[in-house]
Design an enzyme around this catalytic site. Sequence first.
Site, PDB file in Angstrom:
ATOM      1  N   GLY A   1       1.979   2.129  10.682  1.00  0.00           N
ATOM      2  CA  GLY A   1       2.869   3.281  10.538  1.00  0.00           C
ATOM      3  C   GLY A   1       3.540   3.694  11.834  1.00  0.00           C
TER       4      GLY A   1
ATOM      5  N   ASN B   1       0.850  -1.192   0.000  1.00  0.00           N
ATOM      6  CA  ASN B   1       0.000   0.000   0.000  1.00  0.00           C
ATOM      7  C   ASN B   1       0.885   1.241   0.000  1.00  0.00           C
ATOM      8  OD1 ASN B   1      -1.861   2.003   0.439  1.00  0.00           O
ATOM      9  ND2 ASN B   1      -2.387   1.370   2.526  1.00  0.00           N
TER      10      ASN B   1
HETATM   11  C1  PEP Z   1      -0.979   0.015   5.940  1.00  0.00           C
HETATM   12  O1  PEP Z   1      -1.105   1.202   5.761  1.00  0.00           O
HETATM   13  O2  PEP Z   1      -1.804  -0.765   5.460  1.00  0.00           O
HETATM   14  C2  PEP Z   1       0.169  -0.462   6.720  1.00  0.00           C
HETATM   15  C3  PEP Z   1       0.159  -1.684   7.134  1.00  0.00           C
HETATM   16  O3  PEP Z   1       1.169   0.463   6.948  1.00  0.00           O
HETATM   17  P1  PEP Z   1       2.600   0.178   7.648  1.00  0.00           P
HETATM   18  O4  PEP Z   1       3.135  -1.105   7.056  1.00  0.00           O
HETATM   19  O5  PEP Z   1       3.433   1.362   7.281  1.00  0.00           O
HETATM   20  O6  PEP Z   1       2.357   0.041   9.101  1.00  0.00           O
END
Ligand code: PEP
Length: 255
Positions: free
Chosen positions: A172, A10
Amino acid sequence: MARKFFIGGNWKCNGTLEEVKKIVSMLNEAEIPSENVVEVVVSPPFVFLPLVESLLRPDFQVAAQNCWVRKGGAFTGEISAEMLVNLGIPFVILGHSERRSLLNESNEFVGDKVAYALSVGLKVIACIGETLQQRESGSTMAVVAAQTKAIADKVSNWTHVVLAYEPVWAIGTGKVATPDQAQEVHLELRKWLHDSVGAEVAATTRIIYGGSVNGANCRELAAQPDIDGFLVGGASLKPEFADIIRSLTVMKSQL
Ligand code: PEP
């Protein structure tokens, strides 16, 4: 039928044209297992979708990060599911926690979106997950069950649904769920699907984990019996995404 490992990237609202081309080159050069072993889907922002689809290696697919809940028309700023189909975009991510929290998308709205996208032929990565406050108050399962029920209420065929369990506190933040924490929720979700939707759907639906997955923590998570892959945010923009794609070491067998 075994559940094929699934890796989603993503990209969120990131990237310039130059950066997007660099990420695609990196992906195109990556040595990864065959598409019989792992399904890889990357999700650039809408404006880059056709470009990424045209440049990307043929064994990887693309996903939009959202689409409108009904047929297109007078909905300024929205992108319809039909437009994605028209462009040959196979997947869409729906119900991401950033949209649920920042844009107030309710469980019912997400359920409607999933049902509509499926009805026009898209495949859906449907996101669910609890906040830190909900986890600490012991309501994780009640929250994810309600989110999944809102989808199940509108959807009768789960063949083209990938369920992404993404605890909000792990997205995140660099704070990944432990393999045990993730496995516990995935197993409970599979039981929920078994009891509320059916044994076949529970056995075949991929439940992937998302939340601060990176090249260092992916293998231990991938080894959990009910973790069928990942939805990756930040690390999907970096070379370590190839390590995450390679994280499956043992083919999962059917329940
Ligand atoms: C996401 O936004 O779906 C996600 C899992 O982000 P991150 O891997 O940065 O935690």
